[in-house]
Design a protein around this motif. Structure first.
Motif, PDB file in Angstrom:
ATOM      1  N   TRP A  78       7.362 -19.825 -26.004  1.00 22.83           N
ATOM      2  CA  TRP A  78       7.697 -20.905 -25.081  1.00 22.83           C
ATOM      3  C   TRP A  78       8.798 -20.434 -24.139  1.00 22.83           C
ATOM      4  O   TRP A  78       9.844 -19.956 -24.583  1.00 22.83           O
ATOM      5  CB  TRP A  78       8.136 -22.152 -25.833  1.00 22.83           C
ATOM      6  N   ASN A 101      -1.247 -23.499 -27.039  1.00 27.27           N
ATOM      7  CA  ASN A 101      -0.819 -22.098 -26.955  1.00 27.27           C
ATOM      8  C   ASN A 101      -1.877 -21.213 -27.617  1.00 27.27           C
ATOM      9  O   ASN A 101      -1.696 -20.722 -28.739  1.00 27.27           O
ATOM     10  CB  ASN A 101       0.546 -21.940 -27.627  1.00 27.27           C
ATOM     11  N   SER A 123      11.648 -28.334 -24.897  1.00 31.91           N
ATOM     12  CA  SER A 123      10.422 -28.082 -25.645  1.00 31.91           C
ATOM     13  C   SER A 123       9.398 -29.208 -25.468  1.00 31.91           C
ATOM     14  O   SER A 123       9.762 -30.357 -25.203  1.00 31.91           O
ATOM     15  CB  SER A 123      10.740 -27.947 -27.134  1.00 31.91           C
ATOM     16  N   TRP A 131       1.654 -28.702 -25.924  1.00 33.45           N
ATOM     17  CA  TRP A 131       1.327 -27.390 -25.352  1.00 33.45           C
ATOM     18  C   TRP A 131       0.244 -26.729 -26.186  1.00 33.45           C
ATOM     19  O   TRP A 131       0.425 -26.525 -27.393  1.00 33.45           O
ATOM     20  CB  TRP A 131       2.576 -26.518 -25.314  1.00 33.45           C
ATOM     21  N   THR A 145       3.351 -28.383 -30.202  1.00 35.71           N
ATOM     22  CA  THR A 145       2.739 -27.107 -29.848  1.00 35.71           C
ATOM     23  C   THR A 145       1.614 -26.853 -30.837  1.00 35.71           C
ATOM     24  O   THR A 145       1.817 -26.908 -32.051  1.00 35.71           O
ATOM     25  CB  THR A 145       3.742 -25.953 -29.906  1.00 35.71           C
TER      26      THR A 145
END
Length: 231
Positions: free
Chosen positions: A209, A203, A214, A201, A218
C-alpha cells in the motif's frame, strides 16, 4: 465483519476484468498489422509499447479531454500511422477495428468474479463505477448491476470524487450506505474516501500500500471480499 452497508460499488478494469492483458494482446495484433504494412516508427520498429505511448499522449491532449475511449484510440492510431509516414488512408481505421475486435474477444472477468457477484447480490445492491468503456454485457455480466456509471456518459472521471456522489444520487443512497471496491489506490480508494465512502482495495498483485491513509479493507480478490462481507 460488522457493517451496515446497503450497496457495493465496483471498479471495472483491473478489479472485475483483466483489461491490461486484453489490451496488450490487442495491441500486439495491431502491431503485427502495422509491421505487415511496412511501418517503422521514427525511433525504430513498431511495438505494442510504442502504440500504448502514442495513445497515452493523445489521451493527455486538451482537445481529447472528455472524449470517448474509442475516439481517443482511433486518433492514436491515426497519429501512429502519420508518424510512420504511411500513406494508406484506411490503415488507421483498419488498425482500430482490429484492435477493438481483439480486445472485446479477449476481455474476460477474473475467475473469482462471477460467483462472488452472485453471492454478494443476495445481500447488497451492486453498482459499477468505471472510467473505462466496458459495459457489463461485454463480459457476461448483463443484469448484475443495479446502476452502471460510465465516465464518458456522465462527464465525471475518477479520481474526481463527484463521480461517486453521482452514483449515490443514482441509487438514492448516502455515503455510509456504500462500500466501494477497486484496484487503484488513487482513483478508487482515495477518491471514494474523499466522497465519504468506505473503500476496499483489491490487491491482486500483492503490492505494498503506497500511502499513509489506509483503505477500510484490503483483499486479494473478490472471493476473500465475499467471505468477509457475508461471513
Amino acid at each position: 465483519m460488522q457493517h451496515s452497508y446497503r450497496a457495493l460499488s465496483f471498479d471495472g478494469d483491473g478489479t472485475l476484468w483483466d483489461f491490461d492483458s486484453a489490451m496488450r494482446q490487442a495491441l500486439e495484433d495491431a502491431t503485427h498489422l502495422l509491421r505487415s504494412a511496412g511501418a517503422f516508427q521514427p525511433d525504430g520498429p513498431v511495438t505494442a509499447d510504442w502504440l500504448r505511448e502514442v495513445r497515452d499522449h493523445v489521451a493527455g491532449l486538451e482537445e481529447y479531454r472528455g472524449k470517448t475511449m474509442e475516439s481517443i484510440r482511433l486518433a492514436s492510431f491515426q497519429r501512429a500511422v502519420a508518424q510512420c509516414q504511411i500513406s494508406d488512408a484506411g490503415l488507421a481505421q483498419e488498425l482500430h477495428e482490429t484492435y477493438m475486435e481483439a480486445r472485446w474477444k479477449r476481455l474476460q472477468t477474473y475467475r473469482d468474479v462471477p460467483d462472488a457477484l452472485v453471492a454478494l447480490s443476495s445481500r447488497y445492491r451492486l453498482a459499477l463505477v468505471t472510467n473505462g468503456n466496458t459495459h457489463p454485457y461485454r463480459v457476461d455480466l448483463d443484469g448484475v448491476f443495479d446502476a452502471v456509471i460510465v465516465s464518458a456518459e456522465c462527464g465525471l472521471y475518477k479520481p474526481d470524487p463527484k463521480i461517486y456522489l453521482h452514483a449515490l444520487l443514482q441509487m438514492e443512497l448516502k455515503p455510509a450506505d456504500v462500500l466501494h471496491i477497486g484496484d487503484d489506490p488513487v482513483e478508487d480508494v482515495d477518491a471514494a474516501q474523499r466522497a465519504g465512502i468506505d473503500a476496499a482495495w483489491v490487491n491482486r498483485q500483492n503490492a505494498r500500500w503506497p500511502y499513509s491513509a489506509s483503505p477500510r479493507l484490503t483483499v486479494s480478490d473478490l472471493g476473500e471480499l465475499t467471505t468477509l462481507l457475508l461471513g
